[in-house]
Design an enzyme around this catalytic site. Structure first.
Site, PDB file in Angstrom:
ATOM      1  N   LEU A  49      -0.437   3.630  -6.799  1.00 32.63           N
ATOM      2  CA  LEU A  49      -0.864   4.528  -5.733  1.00 32.63           C
ATOM      3  C   LEU A  49       0.265   4.900  -4.780  1.00 32.63           C
ATOM      4  CD1 LEU A  49      -4.300   2.930  -4.774  1.00 32.63           C
ATOM      5  CD2 LEU A  49      -3.906   4.973  -6.166  1.00 32.63           C
ATOM      6  N   SER A  55       6.964  -2.744  -0.364  1.00 32.99           N
ATOM      7  CA  SER A  55       5.890  -3.041  -1.312  1.00 32.99           C
ATOM      8  C   SER A  55       5.666  -1.886  -2.274  1.00 32.99           C
ATOM      9  CB  SER A  55       4.572  -3.305  -0.562  1.00 32.99           C
ATOM     10  OG  SER A  55       4.134  -2.127   0.100  1.00 32.99           O
ATOM     11  N   ASP A 178       0.632   0.092  16.231  1.00 32.31           N
ATOM     12  CA  ASP A 178       1.243   1.031  15.284  1.00 32.31           C
ATOM     13  C   ASP A 178       0.290   2.180  14.966  1.00 32.31           C
ATOM     14  OD1 ASP A 178       3.132   2.103  13.597  1.00 32.31           O
ATOM     15  OD2 ASP A 178       2.862   0.650  11.985  1.00 32.31           O
TER      16      ASP A 178
END
Length: 396
Positions: A49, A55, A178
C-alpha cells in the site's frame, strides 16, 4: 486466493523504484516482504500500500478471522529495540485501553494499532504494527478535487469530526502533536475496497523488481472510500500528563510556543487545526516559514506577527529565546521584515457571512496565548462549523 507469480511487469534491476527513491535508502534497513507470505503466522500479505523512510505498509488478511488488515513493517533496528514512533503507537494503544474516558463519540474516529509483533530479518529486528485498513489521506484526497481544495461543506463536516476525535484524545491526556492532512484518513465503512484490491492484485499483479535477495513491489493506489474521517498516526503523540517540553509538530504547523521553546499542552493540536484549514480550503499553506528554501524560525515568527500582531509580553516571558526576536514590549526586532498580509487577505474561497464566520473561527484558535484558544470540544460547536445545522433549524 493466491496471487500469480507470473504475468507481472519486471522492472529492470538498474531502475530505482519505491523506497529506493527515498533519501539515505539502504536495502538492508527494509524487511524483504513478499506477497502471499504470512507474517507472525497470522497476516497473509496481499499487496503493498505504501512506503516511507521508516516503513513499508501492506494490505493483509488475518488468516484467523479472514478480516483485512494494514500491516506496517518498520525498518530494522540492530539492537532489538522498538523504534521510537512504533513504541509510541504501541504505548498509546495500550494506554487507551484503560484510559478514564471510554464512552466518547470521538473514539471511533481515532485509529490506533490493534496488534504488534516483531520479525527477525536478515540484518536486524523489525517491529510490525497492525491496523484496521482505511482509505486515502486527505493529502491524497485533495489531488482528486478541483484546485486541490475541499468545498466549504466538506471542510466543515471534516473539521468537526476531527475536533471530536481530538477531544476524545485530549480528555484522556493525549496530545497528537502531528495534526496535518497526511494523518487524516478517509474512513472505510466496509471491506469492499480491500476485497477489490485483492481481486485486482490476483488478476493484474503489480510491477516489481526481482533481485537476488529481495523483491521490491510497486504500491497499489489506496482505494477510494466514502466513510467518515479517521485520525491516524500516534507515533509522535505524548500522553499521561497535561504539559510537556520539547520540539514537536511538522514544519509549517508548529505552534509559537513550540518554536520559542516553551512548555506546551494539548492546545498545540488546536493551533494545527487552524493552520490546516487554509491547506484544505485554499489549497495552499498559511505559512511559508522558509528562508532560501530552508525552514526558518525567524521567518515563521515574522509571518505570525503579520497575521496576529505582536505577542503579549507575558507570553514572551515564558521563553528563554524570545528576546532574539522581540523586545520587552513584544515589538518585532528580527532581521526579516514583517510581511504585509492579514487573515482577511488569505481567505479567498468563501465570502460575505461565510468568510466572517471562518475569520471568527481562525482568530479564536490562531492566537499567541495557548490558554486563550478554545478546547477541541468548544471548537467543534463553533458557529462556522455549525452553520449548516443552524440553517436547517431556521428552515424548520
Amino acid at each position: 486466493m493466491t496471487t500469480p507469480t507470473k504475468n507481472f511487469h519486471r522492472v529492470p534491476d538498474a531502475t530505482p523504484i519505491e523506497e529506493e527513491l527515498l533519501p539515505r535508502y539502504k536495502a538492508e534497513d527494509y524487511y524483504p516482504v513478499t506477497t502471499d507470505q504470512t507474517l507472525n503466522s497470522q497476516y497473509r500479505i496481499i499487496c503493498k500500500l505504501g512506503r516511507g523512510v521508516g516503513s513499508t505498509v501492506w494490505l493483509a488478511k488475518d488468516v484467523k478471522t479472514s478480516q483485512y488488515r494494514a500491516v506496517k513493517v518498520c525498518t530494522r533496528t540492530t539492537d532489538g529495540a522498538v523504534p521510537a514512533q512504533a513504541s509510541q503507537e504501541i504505548g498509546v494503544a495500550g494506554y487507551l485501553q484503560t484510559a478514564p474516558v471510554q464512552e466518547h463519540p470521538g473514539r471511533r474516529s481515532v485509529r490506533t494499532a490493534i496488534d504488534s509483533f516483531t520479525l527477525n530479518g536478515p540484518h536486524g529486528t523489525h517491529t510490525c504494527l497492525v491496523y484496521v485498513p482505511q482509505g486515502m489521506t486527505f493529502t491524497e484526497l485533495r489531488e482528486y478535487l478541483p484546485g486541490n481544495r475541499l468545498a466549504k461543506r466538506m471542510l466543515q463536516t471534516s473539521v468537526q469530526v476531527l475536533l471530536i476525535a481530538m477531544d476524545y484524545l485530549h480528555k484522556n491526556s493525549i496530545v497528537h502533536t502531528d495534526i496535518s492532512p497526511n494523518n487524516i484518513l478517509v474512513g472505510a465503512t466496509d471491506d469492499t475496497p480491500f476485497s477489490q484490491l485483492e481481486k485486482d492484485e490476483h488478476a493484474r499483479p503489480v510491477a516489481r523488481k526481482v533481485l537476488p535477495n529481495r523483491t521490491i513491489y510497486m504500491s497499489r493506489p489506496v482505494p477510494r472510500t466514502n466513510g467518515p474521517l479517521v485520525l491516524s498516526d500516534m507515533g509522535s503523540a505524548r500522553f499521561g500528563q497535561e504539559t510537556f517540553m520539547g520540539d514537536i509538530m511538522p514544519d509549517v504547523y508548529r505552534a509559537p510556543e513550540v518554536i520559542l521553546g516553551m512548555e506546551w499542552s494539548s492546545k498545540v493540536d488546536l493551533w494545527s487545526v487552524g493552520v490546516m484549514i487554509f491547506d484544505l480550503l485554499e489549497g495552499k499553506p498559511l505559512f511559508h516559514a522558509k528562508k532560501n528554501g530552508v525552514l526558518d524560525d525567524e521567518q515563521h515568527l515574522a509571518e505570525m506577527v503579520s497575521l496576529m500582531g505582536n505577542p503579549p509580553p507575558k507570553f514572551l516571558r515564558r521563553s528563554t529565546i524570545g528576546a532574539r526576536f522581540f523586545d520587552d514590549a513584544g515589538n518585532w526586532k528580527g532581521s526579516i521584515p514583517i510581511p504585509n498580509q492579514s487573515f482577511e487577505d488569505r481567505i479567498t474561497q468563501i465570502h460575505d457571512e461565510d468568510k466572517e464566520l471562518l475569520l471568527g473561527f481562525v482568530r479564536s484558535v490562531l492566537c499567541w496565548l495557548p490558554e486563550q484558544r478554545p478546547t477541541a470540544e468548544e471548537m467543534a460547536y463553533d458557529d462556522f462549523l455549525m452553520q449548516a445545522y443552524f440553517a436547517a433549524q431556521t428552515k424548520n
